[in-house]
Design a protein around this motif. Structure first.
Motif, PDB file in Angstrom:
ATOM      1  N   LYS A   4       0.844  -1.203   0.000  1.00 52.48           N
ATOM      2  CA  LYS A   4       0.000   0.000   0.000  1.00 52.48           C
ATOM      3  C   LYS A   4       0.877   1.251   0.000  1.00 52.48           C
ATOM      4  O   LYS A   4       1.893   1.306   0.690  1.00 52.48           O
ATOM      5  CB  LYS A   4      -0.936   0.008   1.212  1.00 52.48           C
ATOM      6  N   THR A   6       0.437   5.307   0.740  1.00 50.21           N
ATOM      7  CA  THR A   6      -0.409   6.384   1.258  1.00 50.21           C
ATOM      8  C   THR A   6       0.351   7.684   1.093  1.00 50.21           C
ATOM      9  O   THR A   6       1.474   7.822   1.586  1.00 50.21           O
ATOM     10  CB  THR A   6      -0.743   6.164   2.745  1.00 50.21           C
ATOM     11  N   ARG A   8      -0.110  12.031   1.091  1.00 54.88           N
ATOM     12  CA  ARG A   8      -0.971  13.189   1.358  1.00 54.88           C
ATOM     13  C   ARG A   8      -0.118  14.408   1.727  1.00 54.88           C
ATOM     14  O   ARG A   8       1.055  14.278   2.101  1.00 54.88           O
ATOM     15  CB  ARG A   8      -1.971  12.881   2.471  1.00 54.88           C
ATOM     16  N   TYR A  13      -1.453  16.360  -3.887  1.00 57.24           N
ATOM     17  CA  TYR A  13      -2.154  15.476  -2.947  1.00 57.24           C
ATOM     18  C   TYR A  13      -2.570  16.303  -1.728  1.00 57.24           C
ATOM     19  O   TYR A  13      -1.725  16.873  -1.036  1.00 57.24           O
ATOM     20  CB  TYR A  13      -1.264  14.306  -2.529  1.00 57.24           C
ATOM     21  N   GLU A  19      -4.794   6.673  -1.390  1.00 58.14           N
ATOM     22  CA  GLU A  19      -4.282   5.349  -1.004  1.00 58.14           C
ATOM     23  C   GLU A  19      -4.302   4.441  -2.226  1.00 58.14           C
ATOM     24  O   GLU A  19      -5.353   4.230  -2.826  1.00 58.14           O
ATOM     25  CB  GLU A  19      -5.130   4.733   0.104  1.00 58.14           C
ATOM     26  N   LYS A  21      -3.794   0.801  -2.766  1.00 54.75           N
ATOM     27  CA  LYS A  21      -3.643  -0.395  -1.954  1.00 54.75           C
ATOM     28  C   LYS A  21      -3.852  -1.657  -2.784  1.00 54.75           C
ATOM     29  O   LYS A  21      -4.261  -1.592  -3.941  1.00 54.75           O
ATOM     30  CB  LYS A  21      -4.613  -0.358  -0.779  1.00 54.75           C
ATOM     31  N   SER A  55       3.029  10.830   4.681  1.00 50.31           N
ATOM     32  CA  SER A  55       2.857   9.726   3.732  1.00 50.31           C
ATOM     33  C   SER A  55       3.572   8.484   4.259  1.00 50.31           C
ATOM     34  O   SER A  55       4.391   8.561   5.175  1.00 50.31           O
ATOM     35  CB  SER A  55       3.409  10.121   2.357  1.00 50.31           C
TER      36      SER A  55
END
Length: 742
Positions: A4, A6, A8, A13, A19, A21, A55
Motif C-alpha cells: 500500500k 499512502t 498526502r 495530494y 491510497e 492499496k 505519507s
C-alpha cells in the motif's frame, strides 16, 4: 514487496490524500503529466524525507526491500557528470561459481520463508493473546471499574483508562499484601478521606447522670415518713391516717393564737402544741428535709442534663459528616426527659405526702443506651481525627486497601486470565526466539553471498550488454566504455574518442539511461549486493522516444515482467507509471489469451482543481485504444475538468464524423430541424473547437468541471439527429430495452 502507498499533504495530494492499496507483483499506473506520478516515485525512493512526513509505505510482512527508482532524478543523478558509476554483475563468474551463489540464494530464500512463517505464527499468536487481553480488559472494566467507580473513584486516579486499569489490577494482585477490609468499612473511610478535606471533630461529652440515678434509687422514696408513735395523739393520727394532713396543717398554726386551722375553734392548747412537736420529731423533720433536698438536687441535675443533651443534638445536626446516629440519640433523649419529668412529679407528691410510698422509674437503662451510643460515636470520631491528623498516610493506606479488596473480590478471574495469558506469552516468546534464530542465519548466509559476489563480479558485462542493445537498434555513433583511469566507471564516447554525453539528443539520452537502469536492476553499484532482492519503480521511460525505440523498451520491460511472474531472478515487483497510451497498451500486453492476470493490477491517476485522486481497475486494463479511451473519459466526465471534456468531445466528433463519416460542421448542423437547435449545435462545435487545443492530445485523462454538462445533451443529440444513437448508446454503455408490439 509494497502492499500500500499512502500519500498526502504534498504537491497535488491534499490532506485527504490518496491510497493505492492491494498492490500486486505488476502494477500499471496511468496518468497525465502533472497528476502526481513523479511524486509517488520520490516517496518510494526516499520515504524518510521530511516532505513525506504525512505519507507512508506498507510492506508485505512488514519487510522492506531495496527499491530502484527510474525517474528524472535518476537520470540527473547518474548522467551529466562526464562519467557514470559502473554496474557490477555476475557476467564473468564461472558456471560453478554462479551455481554456488544460486544455491546459497535458494537457502537464503528458504531461511527468509521460514522466518516469515515464524513471524506470521507469532503475529497470529499475538493476535489471539491481544484478543484475550482485550476481552479480559473489557470484563474488568465493566465488573470492577464501573461497579466501584462512584465509591472509589479517587483510588482509581491515574488508572481511568482500560489498559491502565487492567495493568494496575494485575500489579496489585502480584504485590499487594494489605489485609482485606470489608466493602462497607472501605466505603465509610473513603467518604471521609476522599470527600472534602476533613476537619477535626470534637468528642461528645455526655452529661454525668450517675447522681440522678443515685437519687432515683434512694430508699427515702419507699419510706413512710410518720410521726413519733409514743405520743398521746399518735394513735389517733395514725388510726385516721391523717399524718400528712396534720403535718401540712400544723404549718398553719400561729404561735400567739389558739385557733385551730382545721375547725377554726379555740381548741389549740399549749399541751396540744407540745404533743404535735413531739409527734413530728427530729427524725420526721430530717426525713422530710431529705426529701426536699433530693428533689431540689434532682430537679437541678435533670434540667442541666436536658440542656446539655439538647446542645449535643443541635450541634451534631449542624455537622455534615457527624458520626452520631442522630435519630437514635434524639429518640433516647426524649425517653430520658420523659422519665425524668415523671420522676419529678412523683418527688413533688412525696414532699406533699411524706407518708406516701412512691415508685420511681429509673433512667439507668436509657442512660446506658445513650452512653453506649456516645461511646461508639466517640470511637468513630477518634478514628476520624486520627485520619485527619495523618491524612496523607491514611489516604495511601486506604488506596492499598481498596485495591486489595478488588483483587480478592475478583481473584478467580485474575488467576484464570494470567494462566492462559502466560501460556500464550510463553508460546510467543519461543516463536520469537525461533524467528530470531532464522534471522541470524539469514544475516550470516547473506554475508557469505556478498563475499562470494565480490570475487566473481565485474562491470564489463553491463558495458557489453548496453552496447549490444544500442547497436542492435541502430545507435552506432556512440557506445559505453570503461574509464582508463578507473575501469569501474563508464563514459559515453563517440568513434573519434570524444565524450558524447553533452551532444546526445534527448531521445538518445533517455534510451541509454533506461538501458543503464535495467542493468542496475540486474546488478548493483556495490559488488557485494548484486543478488539482493529488489523492486523496480519506473516513471515514463519513453517520453522522448520514437515508436521503434518505444517498442524496444516495451519488449525489455515485458521480459522483466515475465521473470517477475515466474519468480525468476531477484526482482519481485514492478510499479510502472506512464502518461503515454500507446506505451501503456504495448507494455501491458502479454498475449491475447490472458487479458487479465491476478498478478497484475491497473490504476488511473486524475487531477481535478489541482487535487489528485486515484481509481482502481484491479485486473481490468482501462487503456484499450485512443477512441475507446475518449468515450471512457466521457463516461467518467464527472471526474474530469471542463478542458478535458472539451477536447474529448471534439476528438470524438472529429474522428467519428469527419474521418469515418465525412461530415462537415455545416452537415452536422443541418441535421437539426429548428433554427434554435441548429444554433445550439453550432454553439457546441464552436465551444469545442475553442477549447480543443489548450492541452496536448496525449492528455486523455484529466478532471471535469460542471460547465461540460451544459453542452453534453447537445453532443448526444448530434448522434440522435444523424441516426447514430445506437453507436452513442454502445460507447456510453447505455442499457436499451426492445419492446414488442403484439
Amino acid at each position: 514487496m509494497i502492499e500500500k502507498i499512502t500519500i498526502r499533504n504534498i504537491a497535488t495530494y491534499d490532506t485527504k490524500g490518496v491510497e493505492i492499496k492491494d498492490l500486486k507483483k505488476i502494477n500499471f499506473i496511468y496518468g497525465a503529466n502533472g497528476c502526481g506520478k513523479t511524486t509517488i516515485t520520490k516517496l518510494i525512493d526516499d520515504p524518510e524525507h521530511a516532505d513525506f512526513k504525512d505519507s507512508s509505505l506498507s510492506w508485505k510482512n512488514g519487510l522492506s526491500i531495496k527499491a530502484l527508482v527510474y525517474n528524472k532524478d535518476f537520470r540527473e543523478r547518474n548522467f551529466g557528470k562526464g562519467k557514470i558509476d559502473g554496474v557490477f554483475t555476475l557476467g564473468q563468474a564461472t558456471k560453478e561459481e554462479k551455481e554456488a551463489i544460486e544455491k546459497m540464494k535458494e537457502q537464503l530464500d528458504e531461511l527468509k520463508k521460514n522466518g516469515i512463517a515464524k513471524k506470521e505464527a507469532k503475529e497470529k499468536q499475538e493476535q489471539v493473546n491481544n484478543q484475550y487481553v482485550d476481552s479480559f480488559k473489557e470484563q474488568i472494566w465493566s465488573e470492577v471499574y464501573k461497579k466501584y467507580e462512584t465509591d472509589f473513584k479517587d483510588a482509581f486516579s491515574g488508572y481511568m483508562r482500560k489498559d491502565a486499569f487492567k495493568a494496575k489490577l494485575i500489579e496489585e494482585y502480584k504485590t499487594n499484601t494489605t489485609i482485606t477490609i470489608s466493602y462497607l468499612d472501605l466505603k465509610g473511610k473513603a467518604q471521609t478521606i476522599f470527600g472534602q478535606t476533613p476537619i477535626l471533630i470534637d468528642l461528645i461529652q455526655l452529661p454525668v447522670l450517675d447522681r440522678i440515678i443515685q437519687i432515683e434509687n434512694d430508699s427515702i422514696w419507699k419510706k413512710k415518713i410518720l410521726g413519733k408513735t409514743d405520743v398521746d395523739i399518735a394513735s389517733l393520727i395514725q388510726s385516721l391516717n391523717m399524718n400528712d394532713w396534720v403535718n401540712e396543717g400544723q404549718t398553719y398554726l400561729q404561735s400567739n393564737k389558739n385557733t385551730c386551722p382545721f375547725c377554726q375553734q379555740e381548741t389549740i392548747s399549749d399541751d396540744f402544741r407540745k404533743q404535735l412537736e413531739k409527734y413530728f420529731d427530729k427524725a420526721f423533720i430530717e426525713d422530710t428535709n431529705t426529701v426536699k433536698a433530693l428533689f431540689d438536687e434532682y430537679s437541678n441535675l435533670s434540667e442541666f442534663a436536658l440542656n446539655l443533651l439538647t446542645q449535643i443534638e443541635t450541634s451534631q445536626k449542624a455537622i455534615s459528616n457527624s458520626k452520631l446516629n442522630i435519630d437514635l440519640f434524639s429518640a433516647s433523649t426524649k425517653t430520658l426527659i420523659s422519665l425524668m419529668s415523671e420522676n419529678v412529679a412523683h418527688f413533688q407528691s412525696k414532699i406533699k405526702e411524706p407518708s406516701r410510698v412512691i415508685i420511681i422509674t429509673s433512667i439507668e437503662q436509657q442512660t446506658e443506651i445513650l452512653s453506649t451510643l456516645v461511646l461508639n460515636t466517640n470511637k468513630q470520631i477518634d478514628s476520624h481525627n486520627k485520619i485527619v491528623n495523618d491524612l496523607s498516610n491514611q489516604r495511601s493506606n486506604l488506596i492499598k486497601e481498596i485495591w486489595k479488596f478488588l483483587v480478592e473480590d475478583h481473584k478467580a478471574s485474575i488467576e484464570a486470565f494470567l494462566k492462559k495469558s502466560n501460556g500464550l506469552t510463553e508460546g510467543i516468546k519461543k516463536l520469537n526466539e525461533q524467528q530470531e534464530e532464522f534471522r541470524k542465519k539469514y544475516i550470516e548466509l547473506n554475508k557469505a553471498i556478498s563475499e562470494a559476489n565480490k570475487n566473481v563480479t565485474s562491470v564489463q558485462p553491463s558495458v557489453d550488454e548496453i552496447n549490444r542493445i544500442l547497436k542492435s537498434y541502430g545507435f552506432l555513433n556512440f557506445e559505453i566504455v570503461p574509464l582508463e583511469t578507473d575501469p569501474n566507471q563508464y563514459q559515453i564516447r563517440r568513434d573519434d574518442g570524444t565524450i558524447a554525453e553533452s551532444t546526445l539528443s534527448e531521445g538518445e539520452m533517455t534510451f541509454i539511461t533506461f538501458l543503464y537502469f535495467l542493468q542496475l536492476s540486474k546488478g548493483s553499484f556495490d559488488e557485494s549486493s548484486i543478488t539482493e532482492d529488489r523492486i523496480l519503480i519506473i516513471d515514463d521511460p519513453i517520453s522522448s522516444l520514437d515508436s521503434t525505440v518505444l517498442y524496444v523498451v516495451s519488449s525489455l520491460l515485458k521480459e522483466v515482467i515475465k521473470n517477475i511472474k515466474k519468480r525468476e531472478g531477484n526482482i519481485h515487483q514492478l510499479i510502472l507509471l506512464t502518461h503515454n497510451v500507446y506505451f501503456h497498451k504495448e507494455v501491458s500486453f502479454v498475449d491475447g489469451r490472458t487479458p487479465i492476470n491476478g498478478d497484475t493490477f491497473f490504476w488511473i491517476l486524475r487531477r481535478n482543481r489541482n487535487i489528485t485522486s486515484v481509481q482502481s481497475f484491479e485486473m481490468e486494463n482501462p487503456i484499450k485504444n485512443s477512441y475507446e479511451l475518449l468515450w471512457k473519459e466521457l463516461r467518467n466526465r464527472e471526474q474530469n475538468d471542463s478542458i478535458t471534456v472539451q477536447n474529448t468531445m471534439r476528438r470524438i466528433i472529429e474522428h467519428y464524423y469527419k474521418i469515418l463519416g465525412e461530415y462537415t460542421d455545416d452537415a452536422l448542423v443541418s441535421r437539426f430541424d429548428t433554427v434554435e437547435e441548429q444554433e445550439i449545435c453550432r454553439s457546441l462545435i464552436s465551444w469545442i473547437n475553442d477549447g480543443s487545443h489548450v492541452i496536448p492530445d496525449d492528455l486523455y485523462i484529466e478532471h471535469q468541471d460542471t460547465v461540460a454538462e451544459k453542452y453534453f445533451e447537445v453532443f448526444k443529440a448530434v448522434f440522435d439527429k444523424t441516426g447514430h444513437i445506437e453507436h452513442y448508446n454502445m460507447m456510453m454503455q447505455v442499457e436499451t430495452t426492445i419492446s414488442t408490439v403484439v
